[in-house]
Design a protein around this motif. Structure first.
Motif, PDB file in Angstrom:
ATOM      1  N   CYS A 180      10.359  -0.202  12.450  1.00 23.18           N
ATOM      2  CA  CYS A 180      11.492   0.174  11.597  1.00 23.18           C
ATOM      3  C   CYS A 180      12.809   0.034  12.349  1.00 23.18           C
ATOM      4  O   CYS A 180      13.874   0.059  11.753  1.00 23.18           O
ATOM      5  CB  CYS A 180      11.321   1.595  11.083  1.00 23.18           C
TER       6      CYS A 180
ATOM      7  N   TYR B  66       8.807  -2.253   4.815  1.00 21.43           N
ATOM      8  CA  TYR B  66       9.668  -2.286   6.015  1.00 21.43           C
ATOM      9  C   TYR B  66      11.051  -1.744   5.677  1.00 21.43           C
ATOM     10  O   TYR B  66      11.618  -0.947   6.426  1.00 21.43           O
ATOM     11  CB  TYR B  66       9.777  -3.711   6.571  1.00 21.43           C
TER      12      TYR B  66
ATOM     13  N   GLU C 137       5.290   2.718   8.822  1.00 19.82           N
ATOM     14  CA  GLU C 137       4.859   1.675   9.772  1.00 19.82           C
ATOM     15  C   GLU C 137       3.341   1.658   9.894  1.00 19.82           C
ATOM     16  O   GLU C 137       2.714   0.596   9.894  1.00 19.82           O
ATOM     17  CB  GLU C 137       5.475   1.921  11.148  1.00 19.82           C
TER      18      GLU C 137
END
Length: 152
Positions: free
Chosen positions: A54, A22, A41
């Motif tokens: 994000c 992340y 992602e």
């Protein structure tokens, strides 16, 4: 060798890996490399069965003891020392940036809960399992139910 092991042992746990990826996606997104951020992602979603945008603003001390099924939408704000259990969804009711949940420090959100809309989950709040939270909460309280109401 012991120092290397101390550095690598945390990366054995999925929750640490998820938050690492992340952070990488957030860095790429903030540096105008959104395609790489979206790829990361997708990587998180494919490998760890959870979706973290994000564009979410998450403090580094977030705890995900059981990260399977966790969904954190874009523009959600999560402060320090928050714990989120499995299958929790945090996002918007409608597609506008301003209407996102803000989760303040010390909150615990138990399994299968849903937090939607322009709400503030105040400090040290506990959200019980299988709860639907669509209104802001009070500090140092427990919420449970569908829709969630204050228990104590």
């Amino acid at each position: 060798m012991k120092k290397l092991l101390k550095l690598l042992i945390p990366f054995m746990f999925p929750n640490v890996k998820i938050l690492f990826w992340y952070r990488m996606s957030r860095w790429f997104d903030s540096n105008q490399l959104s395609k790489i951020a979206l790829f990361i992602e997708s990587f998180i979603q494919w490998n760890y069965s959870c979706a973290i945008s994000c564009k979410a603003n998450i403090h580094e001390s977030l705890k995900l003891p059981h990260p399977i099924g966790v969904v954190i939408g874009a523009f959600v704000q999560i402060d320090s020392n928050v714990t989120i259990y499995q299958n929790v969804t945090i996002g918007r009711k409608i597609n506008t940036n301003e209407l996102c949940p803000r989760i303040k420090q010390g909150t615990v959100i138990y399994a299968n809960s849903i937090l939607l809309g322009d709400i503030v989950i105040d400090e040290a709040t506990l959200i019980g399992a299988c709860s639907l939270v669509i209104e802001s909460t009070e500090k140092n309280s427990v919420y449970f139910g569908c829709p969630a109401s204050k228990v104590r």
